[in-house]
Design an enzyme around this catalytic site. Structure first.
Site, mmCIF file in Angstrom:
data_model
loop_
_atom_site.group_PDB
_atom_site.id
_atom_site.type_symbol
_atom_site.label_atom_id
_atom_site.label_comp_id
_atom_site.label_asym_id
_atom_site.label_seq_id
_atom_site.Cartn_x
_atom_site.Cartn_y
_atom_site.Cartn_z
ATOM 1 N N CYS A 47 27.706 69.459 -28.839
ATOM 2 C CA CYS A 47 27.080 68.600 -27.848
ATOM 3 C C CYS A 47 27.801 68.656 -26.499
ATOM 4 O O CYS A 47 27.733 69.655 -25.808
ATOM 5 C CB CYS A 47 26.950 67.182 -28.390
ATOM 6 S SG CYS A 47 25.719 66.204 -27.522
ATOM 7 N N HIS A 48 28.515 67.627 -26.095
ATOM 8 C CA HIS A 48 29.272 67.627 -24.849
ATOM 9 C C HIS A 48 30.678 68.209 -25.030
ATOM 10 O O HIS A 48 31.398 68.417 -24.057
ATOM 11 C CB HIS A 48 29.394 66.203 -24.302
ATOM 12 C CG HIS A 48 28.113 65.625 -23.813
ATOM 13 N ND1 HIS A 48 27.241 64.971 -24.652
ATOM 14 C CD2 HIS A 48 27.531 65.614 -22.589
ATOM 15 C CE1 HIS A 48 26.194 64.561 -23.955
ATOM 16 N NE2 HIS A 48 26.339 64.945 -22.703
ATOM 17 N N GLU B 184 20.251 65.549 -20.327
ATOM 18 C CA GLU B 184 20.862 64.362 -19.706
ATOM 19 C C GLU B 184 19.789 63.555 -18.972
ATOM 20 O O GLU B 184 19.734 62.331 -19.102
ATOM 21 C CB GLU B 184 21.963 64.750 -18.715
ATOM 22 C CG GLU B 184 23.175 65.378 -19.317
ATOM 23 C CD GLU B 184 24.010 64.454 -20.181
ATOM 24 O OE1 GLU B 184 23.698 63.266 -20.358
ATOM 25 O OE2 GLU B 184 25.010 64.947 -20.705
#
Length: 159
Positions: A118-119, A149
Site C-alpha cells: 500500500c503506502h 488517494e
C-alpha cells in the site's frame, strides 16, 4: 507537519499472522520505538478484518505494537525479510528516516527480502543499491496511487 494518522492495522495484522502461520518469528520495530500509531479508520468498520480482530485481542501482538523496538536497536541483516506496512502515516515517517534507509540498504546488500504494501513503498524512495542507484530502478513497484488517494478523499493527507 504531518496530519494525525498512522499505519493501517490490516497491513500489520495480516502479514504478522501470515508469517507466524509459516513458522517465522516476527519482530516489530518502528522509527522511534514504542507505541505505533494506527489510522483510526483502520480500527473501525468496515475495515476491521478477522486478522485485525484477532490482533486487537492478542496480548503478544498488541505488546509488539505498543512497545515496538526502536529501529536503531535492530539490525535488518539479522532477519530474512523486512516488511513495510502502509497507512498514511508512513508517507511522512519512512522516506526521510536515515536509520530506515541505512537498514534497508544493508538488508538489500545482504540479499534479504524487502517487501512493502500500500503506502509502504514510500519507505523505498530514498534507498539506494550498492551502485548508488535507486533500489527500485528497473523494478516494477505497486503502491497506493494518487488517483486512489483522490477516490478516498485522502489526497490531503499525503506529502
Amino acid at each position: 507537519d504531518a496530519p494525525s494518522t498512522g499505519s493501517w492495522m490490516e497491513e500489520v495484522a495480516a502479514p504478522y499472522y501470515t508469517f507466524k502461520a509459516k513458522g517465522y518469528d516476527v519482530t516489530i520495530a518502528s522509527i522511534k520505538g514504542g507505541e505505533i500509531p494506527f489510522d483510526e479508520a483502520s480500527l473501525n468498520a468496515p475495515f476491521v478484518t478477522k486478522d485485525v480482530e484477532k490482533f486487537l485481542l492478542d496480548e503478544a501482538a498488541m505488546a509488539a505494537v505498543t512497545k515496538s523496538l526502536p529501529l536503531a536497536d535492530v539490525k535488518a541483516t539479522d532477519y530474512d525479510a523486512v516488511m513495510l506496512p502502509g497507512g498514511h502515516g508512513v508517507c511522512w515517517d519512512l522516506p526521510e528516516s536515515a536509520q530506515l534507509i541505512k537498514q534497508l540498504e544493508a538488508a538489500w546488500a545482504a540479499g534479504k527480502v524487502i517487501a512493502a504494501v500500500c503506502h509502504g513503498p514510500n519507505g523505498l524512495v530514498n534507498v539506494k543499491d550498492a551502485t548508488g542507484a535507486p533500489l527500485v530502478k528497473g523494478k516494477k513497484v505497486t503502491a497506493f496511487t494518487d488517483s486512489e488517494e483522490c477516490a478516498v478523499a485522502k489526497d490531503h493527507l499525503v506529502p
